[in-house]
Design a protein around this motif. Structure first.
Motif, PDB file in Angstrom:
ATOM      1  N   GLY A 336       2.783  -3.493  -1.937  1.00  0.00           N
ATOM      2  CA  GLY A 336       1.211  -3.307  -1.873  1.00  0.00           C
ATOM      3  C   GLY A 336       0.813  -2.220  -0.891  1.00  0.00           C
ATOM      4  N   PRO A 337      -0.379  -2.137  -0.566  1.00  0.00           N
ATOM      5  CA  PRO A 337      -0.845  -1.179   0.370  1.00  0.00           C
ATOM      6  C   PRO A 337      -0.160  -1.322   1.930  1.00  0.00           C
ATOM      7  CG  PRO A 337      -2.475  -3.149   0.056  1.00  0.00           C
ATOM      8  CD  PRO A 337      -1.578  -3.342  -0.882  1.00  0.00           C
ATOM      9  N   LEU A 338       0.112  -2.502   2.436  1.00  0.00           N
ATOM     10  CA  LEU A 338       0.727  -2.552   3.721  1.00  0.00           C
ATOM     11  C   LEU A 338       2.123  -1.825   3.769  1.00  0.00           C
ATOM     12  CD1 LEU A 338      -0.416  -5.912   4.585  1.00  0.00           C
ATOM     13  CD2 LEU A 338      -1.253  -4.049   5.565  1.00  0.00           C
ATOM     14  N   GLY A 339       3.069  -1.852   2.782  1.00  0.00           N
ATOM     15  CA  GLY A 339       4.248  -1.317   2.840  1.00  0.00           C
ATOM     16  C   GLY A 339       5.281  -2.212   3.516  1.00  0.00           C
ATOM     17  N   TYR A 340       6.425  -1.763   4.008  1.00  0.00           N
ATOM     18  CA  TYR A 340       7.206  -2.758   4.709  1.00  0.00           C
ATOM     19  C   TYR A 340       6.867  -3.024   6.168  1.00  0.00           C
ATOM     20  CZ  TYR A 340      10.805  -1.987   1.202  1.00  0.00           C
ATOM     21  OH  TYR A 340      11.406  -1.640  -0.027  1.00  0.00           O
ATOM     22  N   PRO A 341       7.167  -4.138   6.624  1.00  0.00           N
ATOM     23  CA  PRO A 341       6.990  -4.539   8.084  1.00  0.00           C
ATOM     24  C   PRO A 341       7.591  -3.567   9.089  1.00  0.00           C
ATOM     25  CG  PRO A 341       8.497  -6.095   7.129  1.00  0.00           C
ATOM     26  CD  PRO A 341       8.077  -5.276   6.092  1.00  0.00           C
ATOM     27  N   THR A 342       7.234  -3.228   9.925  1.00  0.00           N
ATOM     28  CA  THR A 342       7.796  -2.446  10.957  1.00  0.00           C
ATOM     29  C   THR A 342       7.837  -3.037  12.440  1.00  0.00           C
ATOM     30  OG1 THR A 342       5.564  -1.317  11.750  1.00  0.00           O
ATOM     31  CG2 THR A 342       6.798  -0.246  10.106  1.00  0.00           C
ATOM     32  N   ARG A 343       7.192  -4.050  12.591  1.00  0.00           N
ATOM     33  CA  ARG A 343       7.218  -5.177  13.792  1.00  0.00           C
ATOM     34  C   ARG A 343       6.997  -6.417  13.466  1.00  0.00           C
ATOM     35  NH1 ARG A 343       3.943  -4.874  19.550  1.00  0.00           N
ATOM     36  NH2 ARG A 343       4.730  -6.952  20.336  1.00  0.00           N
ATOM     37  N   GLY A 344       7.859  -7.565  14.018  1.00  0.00           N
ATOM     38  CA  GLY A 344       7.685  -8.797  13.425  1.00  0.00           C
ATOM     39  C   GLY A 344       6.728  -9.396  14.270  1.00  0.00           C
ATOM     40  N   SER A 345       6.718 -10.776  14.031  1.00  0.00           N
ATOM     41  CA  SER A 345       5.688 -11.571  14.607  1.00  0.00           C
ATOM     42  C   SER A 345       5.488 -11.294  16.016  1.00  0.00           C
ATOM     43  CB  SER A 345       5.841 -12.909  14.277  1.00  0.00           C
ATOM     44  OG  SER A 345       4.849 -13.645  14.781  1.00  0.00           O
ATOM     45  N   LEU A 357       3.268  -6.086  12.239  1.00  0.00           N
ATOM     46  CA  LEU A 357       2.849  -4.825  11.895  1.00  0.00           C
ATOM     47  C   LEU A 357       3.403  -4.210  10.708  1.00  0.00           C
ATOM     48  CD1 LEU A 357       2.602  -2.860  15.532  1.00  0.00           C
ATOM     49  CD2 LEU A 357       0.725  -3.920  14.017  1.00  0.00           C
ATOM     50  N   PHE A 358       2.951  -3.374  10.048  1.00  0.00           N
ATOM     51  CA  PHE A 358       3.443  -2.766   8.723  1.00  0.00           C
ATOM     52  C   PHE A 358       3.361  -1.185   8.791  1.00  0.00           C
ATOM     53  CE2 PHE A 358       2.466  -7.119   7.704  1.00  0.00           C
ATOM     54  CZ  PHE A 358       3.444  -7.483   7.030  1.00  0.00           C
ATOM     55  N   GLU A 359       4.051  -0.602   7.672  1.00  0.00           N
ATOM     56  CA  GLU A 359       3.847   0.905   7.630  1.00  0.00           C
ATOM     57  C   GLU A 359       2.845   1.332   7.498  1.00  0.00           C
ATOM     58  OE1 GLU A 359       7.632   2.713   5.199  1.00  0.00           O
ATOM     59  OE2 GLU A 359       6.565   1.142   4.176  1.00  0.00           O
ATOM     60  N   ARG A 360       1.826   0.697   6.647  1.00  0.00           N
ATOM     61  CA  ARG A 360       0.288   1.146   6.647  1.00  0.00           C
ATOM     62  C   ARG A 360      -0.812   0.184   6.914  1.00  0.00           C
ATOM     63  NH1 ARG A 360       3.547   2.770   2.246  1.00  0.00           N
ATOM     64  NH2 ARG A 360       2.722   0.950   1.060  1.00  0.00           N
ATOM     65  N   GLY A 361      -0.359  -0.679   7.767  1.00  0.00           N
ATOM     66  CA  GLY A 361      -1.349  -1.617   8.159  1.00  0.00           C
ATOM     67  C   GLY A 361      -0.882  -2.817   9.378  1.00  0.00           C
ATOM     68  N   ALA A 362      -1.554  -3.749   9.226  1.00  0.00           N
ATOM     69  CA  ALA A 362      -1.391  -5.011   9.958  1.00  0.00           C
ATOM     70  C   ALA A 362      -1.881  -6.190   9.395  1.00  0.00           C
ATOM     71  CB  ALA A 362      -1.863  -4.979  11.396  1.00  0.00           C
ATOM     72  N   VAL A 363      -1.133  -7.387   9.583  1.00  0.00           N
ATOM     73  CA  VAL A 363      -1.766  -8.760   9.384  1.00  0.00           C
ATOM     74  C   VAL A 363      -1.851  -9.606  10.599  1.00  0.00           C
ATOM     75  CG1 VAL A 363      -1.427 -10.804   8.130  1.00  0.00           C
ATOM     76  CG2 VAL A 363      -0.816  -8.490   6.832  1.00  0.00           C
TER      77      VAL A 363
END
Length: 590
Positions: A336-345, A357-363
């Motif tokens: 999807g648009p976020l890609g892979y996670p780059t930093r955990g919770s 945090l993700f490659e192309r965004g955040a939740v």
């Protein structure tokens, strides 16, 4: 004195041959015979007769007791031997059992017995202890002697098997001999339902892998596979709802509701980071899948009861948990648009929100719900300090604008709007409020084309938009300037020129024909026939006295310019001339 030496005999022992368990031994079934191999279960008894006696001189008989541990139960063997025979029985059994071992004198003063102890797993810590009484055939008591026994040294694998209760354990019967291990293990032995492997020759520890765990371990390549050597036997999970085996590079874990799954490598390292002893007690819970490859062929992942860990060579291993994982999954996981996670919770510094945090965004999860930010909007958000910056925490997901052309996220402190042409820009505070009053991107200003910026004089703030600008100061508030009026204002050096900052938004004139903005020191008026022109200073004051655009002069048709002795400006119905010497403004009509 009588001396007894007890040790593990070689496989080819020539001095004696031993039969199976005595008849009537209720513990000595076929299973027990295979606790140790034939060679391992043979004990050498070297008996030296003292006191000048010889084997031939009286047919001496030796009676002694040996105490050890048999699958966790203390049992005592009583061995009665003479010059050419030996009988083994259990304490409390009736004497007179058939011989199970024969012995031959090795010298005139010694007898060597080779005795098989079927199913006896010798304790490694205490070895065997024995007491003996030597008597003659005539019943003369030569004396009691305490016999010092040499501890029987079992290898680590058999010792672990004995501790687990041997064939009665979940491992079952041995399926082969003890052999050299794989991938650095010292010894290993396979059983009907599992394996015991000695992991470390220095500490001499061995651990079992049994049942479903062993089946999975076999599929993973055993010691030579990704899990490596076992570092524990099975032990209960922290809430007793399953069992775990720990390995060099991971785990095999079983849960009542999750089945049996493995976790290894960097994913396992991440899994244990917050809970090294019982990782299943942490935010993820037990694994619900083995490590698998992602559909795009780039990454690897494990799903858990309450989250997932994803791994790629470039991003490393990071966890996504709870509702944040659900949000990510709803967007298509790593594809999807976020890609892979780059930093955990993690938690925001104020503790009010949790984020991944993700490659192309955040939740981000907060009191405003679980929201995602991605793409150009996420870049703009991070550029302004993310949740610690002016914008704060997202309160919407990325959403399409009503005109279908752009995208936006609203935040606790503002908004970011994006279009394919202009990119993503932040609008917040009073400027955002004024833009909203004008109709957002569907209003006359259109989409933002800059972030909020500081003015060169350091007093104000502004955003430029497709069709105008909004300027703010603490004394004037936020006002929009657009179109030809904005062009006339910019030609006079914006807020640093003679007009200063706007003090009104663009407004319709009372006659309904034109538009205007008032500024701190002047105004800009526009009409379809005349265009936009600035009026300020003494000429503005005089024009206002005459009635603005409704006077006989009408709308301005030029900007103020130099004239002989002063300044002048043209209007539809004439011109106003300012005399620098007197300060007077006169009307010159056409």
């Amino acid at each position: 004195m009588l001396t007894l030496l007890i040790g593990v005999a070689p496989a080819a022992l020539g001095e004696a041959s031993c039969a199976d368990d005595p008849a009537g031994d209720s513990s000595g079934d076929d299973l027990l015979q295979q606790c140790l191999s034939a060679a391992d279960g043979t004990v050498v008894l070297d008996i030296a007769l003292a006191g000048g006696a010889t084997v031939a001189s009286g047919g001496r008989a030796v009676t002694f007791a040996v105490t050890g541990t048999r699958f966790g139960s203390d049992l005592q063997y009583v061995i009665t031997g003479a010059a050419g025979e030996a009988t083994i029985r259990y304490r409390d059994e009736e004497p007179g059992r058939p011989p199970v071992c024969s012995a031959t004198p090795t010298t005139d003063t010694a007898v060597r017995y080779a005795v098989s102890f079927p199913g006896w797993c010798f304790p490694h810590s205490t070895g065997l202890t024995a007491n003996a009484t030597v008597t003659t055939t005539a019943g003369q008591d030569v004396g009691d002697s305490t016999i010092a026994a040499v501890p029987v040294v079992l290898d680590a694998v058999d010792r672990r098997y004995s501790d687990l209760n041997g064939p009665r354990s979940s491992l079952g019967m041995p399926a082969g001999p003890t052999a050299a291990g794989q991938a650095g293990t010292t010894l290993r032995r396979q059983y009907a339902n599992g394996l015991i492997s000695q992991s470390d020759a220095v500490s001499s520890l061995a651990f079992e892998v049994v049942g479903p765990h062993y089946a999975l371990y076999q599929r993973m390549g055993e010691e030579a596979g990704v899990l490596g050597r076992p570092l524990s036997g099975e032990y209960p999970n922290w809430n007793r709802n399953g069992v775990t085996n720990r390995f060099e590079r991971g785990f095999v874990m079983t849960g009542v509701n999750t089945g049996t799954h493995e976790v290894h490598g960097p994913i396992a390292d991440n899994y244990v980071f917050l809970e090294p002893n019982f990782p299943e007690r942490g935010e993820l819970g037990l694994p619900t899948t083995d490590e698998l490859g992602t559909p795009d062929g780039i990454g690897r992942y494990n799903h858990f009861e309450r989250g997932s860990i994803y791994l790629t060579p470039s991003t490393g291993a990071h966890r996504v948990v709870g509702a944040m994982r659900d949000k990510w999954a709803g967007l298509g996981w790593e594809r999807g648009p976020l890609g892979y996670p780059t930093r955990g919770s993690g938690l925001t510094p104020d503790g009010k929100a949790q984020f991944t945090l993700f490659e192309r965004g955040a939740v981000v999860s907060s009191a405003h719900g679980v929201r995602e930010v991605h793409g150009g909007i996420a870049v703009a958000w991070r550029r302004l300090g993310a949740e610690r910056g002016q914008l704060g925490i997202p309160i919407t997901d990325e959403t399409s604008t009503p005109d279908g052309w752009g995208r936006f996220n609203h935040f606790t402190g503002g908004s970011v709007y994006w279009t394919p042409t202009h990119g993503a820009w932040a609008v917040y505070g009073a400027i955002r409020h004024r833009w909203a009053q004008t109709g957002w991107e569907r209003g006359p200003l259109g989409y933002p084309v800059t972030d909020e910026l500081g003015t060169p004089d350091g007093h104000g703030r502004f955003n430029h938009f497709q069709n105008g600008s909004v300027y703010w100061t603490s004394s004037t508030g936020a006002h929009d300037v657009r179109g030809a009026i904005r062009s006339a204002w910019s030609a006079l050096r914006w807020e640093t020129g003679p007009l200063g900052y706007p003090v009104t938004g663009e407004t319709a004139t009372p006659d309904g024909v034109g538009r205007y903005n008032h500024f701190q020191r002047g105004s800009v008026y526009w009409s379809p026939r005349t265009g936009g022109h600035a009026v300020y200073g003494a000429i503005l004051q005089r024009w206002a006295q005459l009635g603005w655009e409704r006077s006989s002069l009408g709308y301005p048709t030029s900007r103020e310019r130099d004239a002989p002795g002063g300044r002048e400006q043209y209007f539809q119905g004439g011109r106003l001339v300012w005399n620098a010497s007197t300060g007077a403004v006169t009307i010159v009509r056409y």
